[in-house]
Design a protein around this motif. Structure first.
Motif, PDB file in Angstrom:
ATOM      1  N   LEU A 109       0.734  -1.192   0.101  1.00  0.00           N
ATOM      2  CA  LEU A 109      -0.067   0.068  -0.114  1.00  0.00           C
ATOM      3  C   LEU A 109       0.955   1.287  -0.011  1.00  0.00           C
ATOM      4  CD1 LEU A 109      -2.796  -1.126   2.669  1.00  0.00           C
ATOM      5  CD2 LEU A 109      -3.107  -0.822   0.141  1.00  0.00           C
ATOM      6  N   ILE A 110       1.927   1.194   0.661  1.00  0.00           N
ATOM      7  CA  ILE A 110       2.752   2.205   0.770  1.00  0.00           C
ATOM      8  C   ILE A 110       3.663   2.388  -0.619  1.00  0.00           C
ATOM      9  CG2 ILE A 110       5.070   3.137   1.666  1.00  0.00           C
ATOM     10  CD1 ILE A 110       4.285   1.693   4.430  1.00  0.00           C
ATOM     11  N   ALA A 111       3.902   1.366  -1.010  1.00  0.00           N
ATOM     12  CA  ALA A 111       4.495   1.318  -2.514  1.00  0.00           C
ATOM     13  C   ALA A 111       3.727   1.905  -3.413  1.00  0.00           C
ATOM     14  CB  ALA A 111       5.239   0.205  -2.809  1.00  0.00           C
ATOM     15  N   LEU A 112       2.468   1.635  -3.640  1.00  0.00           N
ATOM     16  CA  LEU A 112       1.426   1.821  -4.688  1.00  0.00           C
ATOM     17  C   LEU A 112       1.124   3.476  -4.475  1.00  0.00           C
ATOM     18  CD1 LEU A 112      -0.441   1.189  -6.724  1.00  0.00           C
ATOM     19  CD2 LEU A 112      -2.372   0.880  -4.831  1.00  0.00           C
ATOM     20  N   ALA A 113       1.001   4.049  -3.269  1.00  0.00           N
ATOM     21  CA  ALA A 113       0.693   5.396  -2.946  1.00  0.00           C
ATOM     22  C   ALA A 113       1.912   6.206  -3.385  1.00  0.00           C
ATOM     23  CB  ALA A 113       0.308   5.586  -1.794  1.00  0.00           C
ATOM     24  N   LEU A 114       3.055   5.696  -3.194  1.00  0.00           N
ATOM     25  CA  LEU A 114       4.294   6.428  -3.441  1.00  0.00           C
ATOM     26  C   LEU A 114       4.676   6.503  -4.886  1.00  0.00           C
ATOM     27  CD1 LEU A 114       6.930   7.815  -2.537  1.00  0.00           C
ATOM     28  CD2 LEU A 114       8.037   5.488  -2.257  1.00  0.00           C
ATOM     29  N   GLY A 115       4.388   5.180  -5.616  1.00  0.00           N
ATOM     30  CA  GLY A 115       4.631   5.404  -6.979  1.00  0.00           C
ATOM     31  C   GLY A 115       3.542   6.134  -7.840  1.00  0.00           C
ATOM     32  N   VAL A 116       2.437   6.348  -7.334  1.00  0.00           N
ATOM     33  CA  VAL A 116       1.624   7.204  -7.985  1.00  0.00           C
ATOM     34  C   VAL A 116       1.798   8.490  -7.881  1.00  0.00           C
ATOM     35  CG1 VAL A 116      -1.073   7.859  -8.101  1.00  0.00           C
ATOM     36  CG2 VAL A 116      -0.482   5.485  -8.192  1.00  0.00           C
ATOM     37  N   LEU A 117       2.140   8.748  -6.634  1.00  0.00           N
ATOM     38  CA  LEU A 117       2.825  10.247  -5.934  1.00  0.00           C
ATOM     39  C   LEU A 117       3.787  10.589  -7.009  1.00  0.00           C
ATOM     40  CD1 LEU A 117       2.455  12.742  -4.365  1.00  0.00           C
ATOM     41  CD2 LEU A 117       3.884  11.472  -2.818  1.00  0.00           C
ATOM     42  N   ILE A 118       4.875   9.784  -7.220  1.00  0.00           N
ATOM     43  CA  ILE A 118       6.009  10.100  -7.936  1.00  0.00           C
ATOM     44  C   ILE A 118       5.649  10.527  -9.527  1.00  0.00           C
ATOM     45  CG2 ILE A 118       8.257   9.142  -8.938  1.00  0.00           C
ATOM     46  CD1 ILE A 118       8.693   7.643  -6.232  1.00  0.00           C
ATOM     47  N   ILE A 119       4.842   9.617 -10.170  1.00  0.00           N
ATOM     48  CA  ILE A 119       4.514   9.594 -11.384  1.00  0.00           C
ATOM     49  C   ILE A 119       3.742  11.176 -11.466  1.00  0.00           C
ATOM     50  CG2 ILE A 119       3.205   8.929 -13.420  1.00  0.00           C
ATOM     51  CD1 ILE A 119       3.428   6.043 -12.204  1.00  0.00           C
ATOM     52  N   SER A 120       2.878  11.420 -10.654  1.00  0.00           N
ATOM     53  CA  SER A 120       2.085  12.432 -10.826  1.00  0.00           C
ATOM     54  C   SER A 120       3.102  13.913 -10.571  1.00  0.00           C
ATOM     55  CB  SER A 120       0.981  12.645  -9.568  1.00  0.00           C
ATOM     56  OG  SER A 120       1.845  12.807  -8.358  1.00  0.00           O
ATOM     57  N   LEU A 121       4.072  13.594 -10.148  1.00  0.00           N
ATOM     58  CA  LEU A 121       5.048  15.137 -10.026  1.00  0.00           C
ATOM     59  C   LEU A 121       5.635  15.520 -11.317  1.00  0.00           C
ATOM     60  CD1 LEU A 121       7.299  13.846  -6.987  1.00  0.00           C
ATOM     61  CD2 LEU A 121       5.485  15.386  -7.065  1.00  0.00           C
ATOM     62  N   ARG A 122       5.739  14.522 -12.375  1.00  0.00           N
ATOM     63  CA  ARG A 122       6.097  15.094 -13.617  1.00  0.00           C
ATOM     64  C   ARG A 122       5.188  14.613 -14.788  1.00  0.00           C
ATOM     65  NH1 ARG A 122      11.758  12.809 -16.643  1.00  0.00           N
ATOM     66  NH2 ARG A 122      11.200  13.508 -18.733  1.00  0.00           N
ATOM     67  N   GLY A 123       4.616  13.430 -14.773  1.00  0.00           N
ATOM     68  CA  GLY A 123       3.964  12.961 -15.697  1.00  0.00           C
ATOM     69  C   GLY A 123       2.262  13.421 -16.106  1.00  0.00           C
ATOM     70  N   SER A 124       1.870  13.053 -16.849  1.00  0.00           N
ATOM     71  CA  SER A 124       0.162  13.186 -17.104  1.00  0.00           C
ATOM     72  C   SER A 124      -0.538  12.035 -16.796  1.00  0.00           C
ATOM     73  CB  SER A 124       0.181  13.777 -18.670  1.00  0.00           C
ATOM     74  OG  SER A 124       0.521  12.509 -19.490  1.00  0.00           O
ATOM     75  N   SER A 125      -1.878  12.160 -17.026  1.00  0.00           N
ATOM     76  CA  SER A 125      -2.592  10.978 -16.737  1.00  0.00           C
ATOM     77  C   SER A 125      -2.236   9.829 -17.832  1.00  0.00           C
ATOM     78  CB  SER A 125      -4.056  11.477 -16.636  1.00  0.00           C
ATOM     79  OG  SER A 125      -4.497  12.049 -18.206  1.00  0.00           O
ATOM     80  N   VAL A 126      -1.925  10.432 -18.978  1.00  0.00           N
ATOM     81  CA  VAL A 126      -1.437   9.276 -19.904  1.00  0.00           C
ATOM     82  C   VAL A 126      -0.301   8.638 -19.692  1.00  0.00           C
ATOM     83  CG1 VAL A 126      -0.556   8.955 -22.413  1.00  0.00           C
ATOM     84  CG2 VAL A 126      -2.545  10.746 -21.921  1.00  0.00           C
ATOM     85  N   ASP A 127       0.692   9.126 -19.030  1.00  0.00           N
ATOM     86  CA  ASP A 127       1.839   8.668 -18.469  1.00  0.00           C
ATOM     87  C   ASP A 127       1.548   7.661 -17.226  1.00  0.00           C
ATOM     88  OD1 ASP A 127       3.612   9.709 -20.276  1.00  0.00           O
ATOM     89  OD2 ASP A 127       3.528  11.650 -18.896  1.00  0.00           O
ATOM     90  N   LEU A 128       0.592   7.971 -16.529  1.00  0.00           N
ATOM     91  CA  LEU A 128       0.205   6.939 -15.384  1.00  0.00           C
ATOM     92  C   LEU A 128      -0.634   6.150 -15.668  1.00  0.00           C
ATOM     93  CD1 LEU A 128      -0.192   6.706 -12.226  1.00  0.00           C
ATOM     94  CD2 LEU A 128      -2.566   7.947 -12.361  1.00  0.00           C
ATOM     95  N   MET A 129      -1.656   5.973 -16.602  1.00  0.00           N
ATOM     96  CA  MET A 129      -2.099   4.941 -17.383  1.00  0.00           C
ATOM     97  C   MET A 129      -0.994   3.891 -18.173  1.00  0.00           C
ATOM     98  SD  MET A 129      -5.276   5.035 -17.123  1.00  0.00           S
ATOM     99  CE  MET A 129      -6.194   4.268 -18.211  1.00  0.00           C
ATOM    100  N   HIS A 130      -0.212   4.648 -18.625  1.00  0.00           N
ATOM    101  CA  HIS A 130       0.815   3.753 -19.458  1.00  0.00           C
ATOM    102  C   HIS A 130       1.679   2.848 -18.337  1.00  0.00           C
ATOM    103  CE1 HIS A 130       4.408   2.503 -21.794  1.00  0.00           C
ATOM    104  NE2 HIS A 130       5.094   2.965 -20.691  1.00  0.00           N
ATOM    105  N   VAL A 131       2.110   3.256 -17.201  1.00  0.00           N
ATOM    106  CA  VAL A 131       2.746   2.753 -15.981  1.00  0.00           C
ATOM    107  C   VAL A 131       1.961   1.715 -15.474  1.00  0.00           C
ATOM    108  CG1 VAL A 131       4.131   2.968 -13.940  1.00  0.00           C
ATOM    109  CG2 VAL A 131       4.463   4.370 -15.835  1.00  0.00           C
ATOM    110  N   LEU A 132       0.597   2.129 -15.186  1.00  0.00           N
ATOM    111  CA  LEU A 132      -0.136   1.191 -14.634  1.00  0.00           C
ATOM    112  C   LEU A 132      -0.962   0.118 -15.452  1.00  0.00           C
ATOM    113  CD1 LEU A 132      -2.508   3.813 -12.249  1.00  0.00           C
ATOM    114  CD2 LEU A 132      -0.413   2.202 -11.742  1.00  0.00           C
ATOM    115  N   PHE A 133      -1.138   0.206 -16.542  1.00  0.00           N
ATOM    116  CA  PHE A 133      -1.697  -0.648 -17.405  1.00  0.00           C
ATOM    117  C   PHE A 133      -0.944  -1.149 -18.782  1.00  0.00           C
ATOM    118  CE2 PHE A 133      -5.203   1.798 -15.419  1.00  0.00           C
ATOM    119  CZ  PHE A 133      -5.744   0.545 -14.737  1.00  0.00           C
TER     120      PHE A 133
END
Length: 280
Positions: A109-133
């Motif tokens: 749970l800590i890792a998931l929240a941290l990962g999403v937070l890190i991606i949001s610092l630079r990337g867009s929602s498209v980048d987040l979808m790329h990493v997650l899916f």
């Protein structure tokens, strides 16, 4: 009739290189990840596989933050993060009263929240979808090379430690009482889980990579009794799921990762219903 079959099942792979790359990567991933999933299910660690798939996210996100969508930094970051979470959860479970599944849940749970937070610092929602899916239809030469290396390493280690892995899976206490390989093999197996999740991340992202590992494995358990048969059948089911998902994605413009996992889900539901109807 023959022409229709060719256009539906063969033409997408002969006409488009990205479909061939996706098929190659999916087949290689199925050959390595599905047998690993069999042992996860036999150990009753299926949900731990899901937790570990989230554990690689902060490392992959850090690689993305520093280098963008470059496969090597994201892969190394995901591998290091996954191993760190596994070792940390193991240490907490051995040095405190907490069980390994509970400590793994906390760390994931800590890792998931941290990962999403890190991606949001630079990337867009498209980048987040790329990493997650993931983007299985965008697999390149480097990604295929990584998946090939992981598949080779996984199959080689299974070949070397096959009997020990089975013994550690079915009766770990007995193995540790007669051999000193119990604990090392346990951590080797966990490392294989992380490696295959990292390889699956390249194609399916962190949220779906565990799907190709677990769904064919639990489906194979309906039809096979021997461990070797389960591993072979799970790999075949994984390949069929990937093939069906890719074709559905191509012909109906569906997202490829979810289509692959849902195809595996159809095989699972069909198998479960067949067994239930047979018993009644």
């Amino acid at each position: 009739m023959t022409g229709w079959l060719y256009e539906w099942f063969v033409a997408p792979f002969t006409a488009f290189g990205f479909m061939r790359n996706a098929l190659y990567g999916s087949v290689l991933l199925s050959l390595s990840a599905c047998p690993v999933g069999v042992f996860l299910t036999l150990r009753r660690m299926s949900l731990m596989g899901d937790a570990m798939s989230h554990a690689i996210l902060p490392g992959a996100a850090m690689g993305f933050l520093l280098y963008g969508l470059d496969i090597l930094p994201m892969t190394l970051g995901g591998l290091l993060a996954g191993l760190l979470v596994v070792l940390s959860a193991g240490a907490v479970s051995r040095l405190t009263i907490q069980k390994e599944d509970a400590s793994m849940a906390a760390f994931y749970l800590i890792a998931l929240a941290l990962g999403v937070l890190i991606i949001s610092l630079r990337g867009s929602s498209v980048d987040l979808m790329h990493v997650l899916f993931g983007t299985v239809l965008a697999l390149n030469h480097d990604a295929l090379l990584l998946i090939s290396a992981v598949a080779f390493a996984t199959l080689l280690l299974f070949f070397i430690f096959w009997r020990v892995i089975i013994a550690e899976c079915l009766d770990p206490l007995f193995l540790r009482s007669v051999s000193g390989l119990g604990s090392p093999v346990h951590f080797i197996f966990l490392a294989l889980v992380v490696l295959n999740l990292v390889a699956g991340f390249q194609a399916l992202g962190t949220l779906l990579s565990v799907g190709i590992m677990i769904l064919p494995a639990v489906t194979a358990r309906f039809w096979a009794k021997r461990v070797a048969s389960m591993c072979i059948l799970s790999a075949l089911l994984g390949i069929l799921s990937c093939l069906a998902g890719l074709l559905l994605s191509f012909h109906f413009s569906l997202p490829s990762g979810p289509a692959i996992i849902l195809s595996g889900g159809v095989f699972y539901l069909f198998s479960a219903m067949s067994i239930m109807l047979r018993k009644h």
